[in-house]
Design a protein around this motif. Structure first.
Motif, PDB file in Angstrom:
ATOM      1  N   LEU A   1      39.874  55.963  37.763  1.00 37.94           N
ATOM      2  CA  LEU A   1      40.694  54.989  38.486  1.00 37.94           C
ATOM      3  C   LEU A   1      40.946  53.745  37.648  1.00 37.94           C
ATOM      4  CD1 LEU A   1      39.281  55.220  42.131  1.00 37.94           C
ATOM      5  CD2 LEU A   1      41.592  55.819  41.380  1.00 37.94           C
ATOM      6  N   THR A   2      39.984  53.381  36.795  1.00 36.10           N
ATOM      7  CA  THR A   2      40.187  52.192  35.956  1.00 36.10           C
ATOM      8  C   THR A   2      41.270  52.409  34.902  1.00 36.10           C
ATOM      9  OG1 THR A   2      38.506  52.806  34.289  1.00 36.10           O
ATOM     10  CG2 THR A   2      37.751  51.546  36.209  1.00 36.10           C
ATOM     11  N   THR A   3      41.611  53.674  34.645  1.00 32.99           N
ATOM     12  CA  THR A   3      42.604  53.979  33.602  1.00 32.99           C
ATOM     13  C   THR A   3      44.029  54.017  34.141  1.00 32.99           C
ATOM     14  OG1 THR A   3      42.489  56.401  33.901  1.00 32.99           O
ATOM     15  CG2 THR A   3      40.878  55.390  32.410  1.00 32.99           C
ATOM     16  N   SER A   4      44.195  53.981  35.477  1.00 28.89           N
ATOM     17  CA  SER A   4      45.537  54.078  36.048  1.00 28.89           C
ATOM     18  C   SER A   4      45.708  53.091  37.201  1.00 28.89           C
ATOM     19  CB  SER A   4      45.811  55.496  36.541  1.00 28.89           C
ATOM     20  OG  SER A   4      47.082  55.574  37.166  1.00 28.89           O
TER      21      SER A   4
ATOM     22  N   PHE B   1      45.303  62.366  33.666  1.00 31.70           N
ATOM     23  CA  PHE B   1      44.768  62.188  35.018  1.00 31.70           C
ATOM     24  C   PHE B   1      45.936  61.934  35.966  1.00 31.70           C
ATOM     25  CE2 PHE B   1      42.934  59.364  38.359  1.00 31.70           C
ATOM     26  CZ  PHE B   1      42.044  60.280  38.900  1.00 31.70           C
ATOM     27  N   ASP B   2      46.292  62.962  36.753  1.00 31.78           N
ATOM     28  CA  ASP B   2      47.491  62.896  37.599  1.00 31.78           C
ATOM     29  C   ASP B   2      47.221  63.536  38.964  1.00 31.78           C
ATOM     30  OD1 ASP B   2      50.016  62.760  38.657  1.00 31.78           O
ATOM     31  OD2 ASP B   2      50.834  64.388  37.429  1.00 31.78           O
ATOM     32  N   PRO B   3      46.696  62.760  39.916  1.00 31.56           N
ATOM     33  CA  PRO B   3      46.398  63.302  41.252  1.00 31.56           C
ATOM     34  C   PRO B   3      47.609  63.889  41.970  1.00 31.56           C
ATOM     35  CG  PRO B   3      45.348  61.167  40.961  1.00 31.56           C
ATOM     36  CD  PRO B   3      46.290  61.349  39.799  1.00 31.56           C
ATOM     37  N   ASP B   4      48.818  63.453  41.605  1.00 29.64           N
ATOM     38  CA  ASP B   4      50.027  63.940  42.280  1.00 29.64           C
ATOM     39  C   ASP B   4      50.242  65.440  42.071  1.00 29.64           C
ATOM     40  OD1 ASP B   4      50.815  61.575  43.485  1.00 29.64           O
ATOM     41  OD2 ASP B   4      51.906  60.893  41.716  1.00 29.64           O
TER      42      ASP B   4
ATOM     43  N   VAL C   1      36.858  48.535  30.552  1.00 30.85           N
ATOM     44  CA  VAL C   1      36.336  47.623  29.528  1.00 30.85           C
ATOM     45  C   VAL C   1      37.111  47.883  28.240  1.00 30.85           C
ATOM     46  CG1 VAL C   1      34.323  47.012  28.136  1.00 30.85           C
ATOM     47  CG2 VAL C   1      34.053  47.523  30.567  1.00 30.85           C
ATOM     48  N   GLU C   2      37.729  46.841  27.722  1.00 30.44           N
ATOM     49  CA  GLU C   2      38.569  46.994  26.538  1.00 30.44           C
ATOM     50  C   GLU C   2      37.752  47.533  25.349  1.00 30.44           C
ATOM     51  OE1 GLU C   2      41.629  44.332  23.784  1.00 30.44           O
ATOM     52  OE2 GLU C   2      40.756  43.489  25.617  1.00 30.44           O
ATOM     53  N   GLY C   3      38.290  48.557  24.717  1.00 30.77           N
ATOM     54  CA  GLY C   3      37.646  49.105  23.527  1.00 30.77           C
ATOM     55  C   GLY C   3      36.574  50.147  23.799  1.00 30.77           C
ATOM     56  N   GLN C   4      36.228  50.344  25.063  1.00 33.09           N
ATOM     57  CA  GLN C   4      35.178  51.322  25.387  1.00 33.09           C
ATOM     58  C   GLN C   4      35.713  52.751  25.247  1.00 33.09           C
ATOM     59  OE1 GLN C   4      31.899  51.748  28.854  1.00 33.09           O
ATOM     60  NE2 GLN C   4      33.990  51.794  29.616  1.00 33.09           N
ATOM     61  N   VAL C   5      34.989  53.583  24.555  1.00 32.12           N
ATOM     62  CA  VAL C   5      35.331  55.001  24.414  1.00 32.12           C
ATOM     63  C   VAL C   5      34.217  55.811  25.070  1.00 32.12           C
ATOM     64  CG1 VAL C   5      35.755  56.902  22.818  1.00 32.12           C
ATOM     65  CG2 VAL C   5      36.575  54.605  22.258  1.00 32.12           C
ATOM     66  N   ILE C   6      34.573  56.595  26.066  1.00 32.44           N
ATOM     67  CA  ILE C   6      33.579  57.386  26.797  1.00 32.44           C
ATOM     68  C   ILE C   6      33.530  58.790  26.213  1.00 32.44           C
ATOM     69  CG2 ILE C   6      32.895  58.303  29.050  1.00 32.44           C
ATOM     70  CD1 ILE C   6      34.342  55.945  30.338  1.00 32.44           C
ATOM     71  N   GLU C   7      32.413  59.132  25.613  1.00 37.53           N
ATOM     72  CA  GLU C   7      32.220  60.474  25.076  1.00 37.53           C
ATOM     73  C   GLU C   7      31.556  61.352  26.126  1.00 37.53           C
ATOM     74  OE1 GLU C   7      30.709  60.907  21.088  1.00 37.53           O
ATOM     75  OE2 GLU C   7      31.079  58.789  20.685  1.00 37.53           O
TER      76      GLU C   7
ATOM     77  N   SER D   1      28.668  64.867  32.172  1.00 38.02           N
ATOM     78  CA  SER D   1      28.367  63.439  32.264  1.00 38.02           C
ATOM     79  C   SER D   1      28.833  62.743  30.992  1.00 38.02           C
ATOM     80  CB  SER D   1      26.860  63.227  32.469  1.00 38.02           C
ATOM     81  OG  SER D   1      26.137  63.750  31.355  1.00 38.02           O
ATOM     82  N   SER D   2      28.713  61.429  30.955  1.00 35.60           N
ATOM     83  CA  SER D   2      29.038  60.677  29.741  1.00 35.60           C
ATOM     84  C   SER D   2      27.783  60.574  28.876  1.00 35.60           C
ATOM     85  CB  SER D   2      29.551  59.280  30.098  1.00 35.60           C
ATOM     86  OG  SER D   2      28.593  58.581  30.864  1.00 35.60           O
ATOM     87  N   LYS D   3      27.969  60.583  27.552  1.00 33.86           N
ATOM     88  CA  LYS D   3      26.822  60.518  26.644  1.00 33.86           C
ATOM     89  C   LYS D   3      26.084  59.183  26.761  1.00 33.86           C
ATOM     90  CE  LYS D   3      28.367  63.780  23.089  1.00 33.86           C
ATOM     91  NZ  LYS D   3      28.714  63.958  21.654  1.00 33.86           N
ATOM     92  N   GLU D   4      26.853  58.118  26.949  1.00 29.36           N
ATOM     93  CA  GLU D   4      26.281  56.784  27.109  1.00 29.36           C
ATOM     94  C   GLU D   4      26.699  56.221  28.460  1.00 29.36           C
ATOM     95  OE1 GLU D   4      24.294  55.607  24.854  1.00 29.36           O
ATOM     96  OE2 GLU D   4      24.668  57.078  23.262  1.00 29.36           O
ATOM     97  N   GLU D   5      26.131  55.088  28.838  1.00 30.50           N
ATOM     98  CA  GLU D   5      26.513  54.440  30.089  1.00 30.50           C
ATOM     99  C   GLU D   5      27.994  54.060  30.044  1.00 30.50           C
ATOM    100  OE1 GLU D   5      23.908  51.120  30.514  1.00 30.50           O
ATOM    101  OE2 GLU D   5      22.426  52.264  31.642  1.00 30.50           O
ATOM    102  N   ALA D   6      28.678  54.276  31.152  1.00 31.47           N
ATOM    103  CA  ALA D   6      30.089  53.893  31.259  1.00 31.47           C
ATOM    104  C   ALA D   6      30.179  52.586  32.050  1.00 31.47           C
ATOM    105  CB  ALA D   6      30.874  54.992  31.958  1.00 31.47           C
ATOM    106  N   TRP D   7      30.878  51.620  31.486  1.00 35.90           N
ATOM    107  CA  TRP D   7      30.974  50.307  32.120  1.00 35.90           C
ATOM    108  C   TRP D   7      32.387  50.050  32.634  1.00 35.90           C
ATOM    109  CZ3 TRP D   7      26.922  46.694  32.497  1.00 35.90           C
ATOM    110  CH2 TRP D   7      25.734  47.084  31.891  1.00 35.90           C
ATOM    111  N   ILE D   8      32.466  49.262  33.700  1.00 41.30           N
ATOM    112  CA  ILE D   8      33.766  48.811  34.211  1.00 41.30           C
ATOM    113  C   ILE D   8      33.663  47.323  34.521  1.00 41.30           C
ATOM    114  CG2 ILE D   8      34.241  51.064  35.249  1.00 41.30           C
ATOM    115  CD1 ILE D   8      33.815  49.652  38.015  1.00 41.30           C
TER     116      ILE D   8
END
Length: 234
Positions: free
Chosen positions: A64-67, A156-159, A207-213, A221-228
């Motif tokens: 949701l943070t990406t759209s 990511f397209d819920p439609d 979060v600007e610059g955050q890359v979720i692996e 799951s994500s390899k590291e903690e995901a922040w918003i």
């Protein structure tokens, strides 16, 4: 051991008695299962429900943070259906776009990238025979992002879940409808409640610059903690 002790106690309490509220464990107790099967199934569903629910909540918020557009559409539906009233099981059924968001979260995140089941009857794929009682592994992570089924599979397209044929495909994979597993049904409900609270009150921002692996296991799951970050709506 603690979970096993608690579940054994509950199974004993529920056996041979009628309660006003029917819960999942009652279905197991009333089935043609021995005590050990009831215990093992209860433990699997309890543990799986916790893990799948936690990861679905995490991924739904991340996507949701990406759209901004998806988040705005979800907010408008929640505001229209709920207003300032609390969420109820009946209201959850009316949150159709929210369900589309969750389905697309499961698909895009490849929430359960693999599943397995015992072949009930002898099957055939091309020229290959699959004998009865063969353990078959399903590469769901591959199917969920197959471009021949899902246009722009990484978007990511819920439609896309507005289409009934797409929902049917999703149902056949066990993620919706009559084939939907109990753990996922529970996860959908909990995540809907969470989003109905968060999205009504907050803008969810990345979060600007955050890359979720991504880390692919039984549940993704994500390899590291995901922040918003968040900001107030009002």
């Amino acid at each position: 051991m603690q979970l096993e002790y608690i579940l054994k106690k509950i199974i004993k309490e529920r056996k041979g008695r009628n309660f006003s509220q029917h819960v999942f464990i009652d279905s197991l107790v009333q089935g043609n299962l021995n005590d050990q099967q009831i215990l093992e199934d209860s433990m699997i569903f309890s543990l799986a429900s916790c893990i799948i629910t936690a990861k679905l909540c995490t991924w739904a918020i991340c996507f949701l943070t990406t759209s901004e557009e998806v988040q705005k559409k979800l907010y408008e539906e929640i505001d229209q259906v709920l207003g300032k009233d609390p969420i109820t099981p009946e209201k959850i059924e009316q949150l159709r776009y929210c369900r589309q968001v969750l389905c697309e979260t499961v698909r895009t995140a490849k929430l359960t990238p693999v599943s397995a089941r015992l072949q009930d009857i002898e099957g055939k794929v091309d020229k290959f025979i699959i004998p009865r009682e063969t353990l078959v592994l399903y590469a769901l992570g591959v199917v969920l992002q197959d471009p021949s089924t899902w246009p722009l599979p990484h978007k990511f397209d819920p439609d896309r879940f507005d289409d009934k044929s797409v929902m049917k495909t999703f149902s056949l994979l066990g993620f919706s409808g009559t084939q939907e597993c109990p753990e996922l049904r529970f996860a959908y409900m909990v995540t809907t409640v969470l989003l109905s609270v968060l999205v009504r009150r907050l803008h969810l921002l990345s979060v600007e610059g955050q890359v979720i692996e991504t880390k692919y296991e039984l549940v993704t799951s994500s390899k590291e903690e995901a922040w918003i970050t968040v900001s107030k709506r009002y």
